[in-house]
Design a protein around this motif. Structure first.
Motif, mmCIF file in Angstrom:
data_model
loop_
_atom_site.group_PDB
_atom_site.id
_atom_site.type_symbol
_atom_site.label_atom_id
_atom_site.label_comp_id
_atom_site.label_asym_id
_atom_site.label_seq_id
_atom_site.Cartn_x
_atom_site.Cartn_y
_atom_site.Cartn_z
ATOM 1 N N ILE A 126 42.143 36.884 31.732
ATOM 2 C CA ILE A 126 42.463 35.487 31.988
ATOM 3 C C ILE A 126 41.289 34.611 31.559
ATOM 4 C CG2 ILE A 126 43.983 35.997 33.940
ATOM 5 C CD1 ILE A 126 41.612 35.210 35.774
ATOM 6 N N ALA B 40 37.513 35.323 43.018
ATOM 7 C CA ALA B 40 37.868 35.217 41.603
ATOM 8 C C ALA B 40 38.947 36.220 41.243
ATOM 9 C CB ALA B 40 36.639 35.451 40.741
ATOM 10 N N LYS B 41 39.899 35.778 40.448
ATOM 11 C CA LYS B 41 40.931 36.671 39.942
ATOM 12 C C LYS B 41 40.343 37.573 38.860
ATOM 13 C CE LYS B 41 44.268 34.788 42.360
ATOM 14 N NZ LYS B 41 44.962 35.493 43.450
ATOM 15 N N GLN B 42 40.913 38.760 38.729
ATOM 16 C CA GLN B 42 40.454 39.709 37.725
ATOM 17 C C GLN B 42 41.459 39.784 36.575
ATOM 18 O OE1 GLN B 42 37.295 41.126 38.136
ATOM 19 N NE2 GLN B 42 37.373 39.619 39.785
ATOM 20 N N ALA C 78 38.462 32.668 32.790
ATOM 21 C CA ALA C 78 37.677 32.648 34.021
ATOM 22 C C ALA C 78 36.613 31.565 33.897
ATOM 23 C CB ALA C 78 37.023 34.003 34.268
ATOM 24 N N TYR D 191 39.357 23.386 35.611
ATOM 25 C CA TYR D 191 39.705 24.574 36.397
ATOM 26 C C TYR D 191 41.197 24.590 36.696
ATOM 27 C CZ TYR D 191 39.992 27.799 40.320
ATOM 28 O OH TYR D 191 40.371 28.820 41.151
ATOM 29 N N HIS E 128 42.290 27.610 34.303
ATOM 30 C CA HIS E 128 41.919 28.841 34.987
ATOM 31 C C HIS E 128 43.122 29.758 35.148
ATOM 32 C CE1 HIS E 128 39.322 31.349 37.394
ATOM 33 N NE2 HIS E 128 40.208 31.371 38.373
ATOM 34 N N GLU E 129 42.905 31.038 34.858
ATOM 35 C CA GLU E 129 43.875 32.115 35.012
ATOM 36 C C GLU E 129 44.949 32.126 33.924
ATOM 37 O OE1 GLU E 129 45.412 32.502 38.963
ATOM 38 O OE2 GLU E 129 43.469 32.143 39.893
ATOM 39 N N GLU E 130 44.794 31.308 32.883
ATOM 40 C CA GLU E 130 45.718 31.422 31.754
ATOM 41 C C GLU E 130 45.474 32.765 31.061
ATOM 42 O OE1 GLU E 130 47.280 28.894 27.900
ATOM 43 O OE2 GLU E 130 45.983 27.952 29.401
ATOM 44 N N THR E 131 46.551 33.456 30.719
ATOM 45 C CA THR E 131 46.447 34.792 30.149
ATOM 46 C C THR E 131 45.966 34.739 28.697
ATOM 47 O OG1 THR E 131 48.228 35.581 31.575
ATOM 48 C CG2 THR E 131 47.703 36.915 29.653
ATOM 49 N N ARG F 250 39.455 39.048 28.805
ATOM 50 C CA ARG F 250 38.881 38.066 29.723
ATOM 51 C C ARG F 250 37.954 37.109 28.985
ATOM 52 N NH1 ARG F 250 38.933 37.986 35.218
ATOM 53 N NH2 ARG F 250 37.273 36.894 36.326
#
Length: 233
Positions: free
Chosen positions: A91, A86-88, A93, A115, A119-122, A126
């Motif tokens: 974002i 998983a990205k941190q 999540a 997803y 997913h991971e859109e800023t 979080r």
């Protein structure tokens, strides 16, 4: 007595970084799959070695503390073993239930689509989007920032849960029976409001509590009735 033999861990992420440089990785078998293979556990033990640490997480993942100098190589090895990392950071999540260990997969395809799209859109802080594949919602979708509960080709959408603390509470049912065909656009509008109107680093539940009577939410609801076929709010 093993349950209480060692209550104070001596290899926390913070302690390791006192005398070294470690990176934390959140590892799982995937978004829906919750079953590790023995080979994956062997790979986890191998890459962590004697210098790092392994910690169980409440977010459907295992946290690995690994030497930062080797982190890119370690990530490649874990991914080759079929593990998801998983990205941190701030974002979107995405989490999901296990769809009754694969017995109720009706919502799996749209979960994968969401997803890929979101997913991971800023975002300002979080944002946890939790998708559960039936009305049982046993993976507690209603206790995340945005909770989706699948029911008959549609989703009930909950917003603004407070996940922990003395004031913890479930999210509010914001929209009922949003169709599978419209759910991506619906979520994108919610995320855009958060991106545009939130304060710097403001968690979603605080943002929603502060703004839930704002005009942009009220303007969203009528448009959802016509554009998304929402039954009620």
């Amino acid at each position: 007595m093993n349950a209480f033999r060692s209550n104070t861990p001596d290899r926390t992420f913070e302690k390791l970084n006192t005398n070294g440089n470690f990176t934390r990785l959140a590892v799982s078998p995937g978004i829906i799959n919750k079953h590790y293979t023995p080979a994956q556990f062997q790979k986890i033990a191998e890459v962590v070695g004697d210098s790092g640490a392994i910690k169980y997480s409440a977010s459907y993942s295992i946290l690995l503390s690994v030497p930062t100098i080797n982190v890119n190589e370690i990530i490649n090895e874990l991914q080759e073993a079929g593990l998801y990392i998983a990205k941190q950071g701030p974002i979107v999540a995405i989490k999901a239930c296990d769809f009754c260990d694969g017995d109720k997969m009706e919502a799996a395809e749209i979960t994968e689509h969401l997803y890929e799209a979101l997913h991971e859109e800023t975002v300002p802080s979080r944002l946890r989007l939790n998708i559960n594949g039936c009305a049982s919602a046993c993976y507690n979708a209603v206790y995340d920032d945005i909770g989706l509960v699948y029911q008959k080709d549609s989703f009930d959408v909950y917003l603004g849960a407070v996940p922990m603390g003395a004031n913890a509470k479930a999210g509010t049912l914001f929209a009922k029976r949003v169709s599978v065909q419209k759910i991506e656009s619906f979520l994108q509008q919610i995320i855009r409001h958060y991106q545009k109107h939130a304060r710097p680093n403001e968690p979603f539940h605080k943002f929603y509590r502060r703004t839930n009577s704002a005009e942009f939410w009220q303007a969203l609801k009528p448009s959802l009735i016509s554009a998304f076929g929402v039954v009620s709010f």
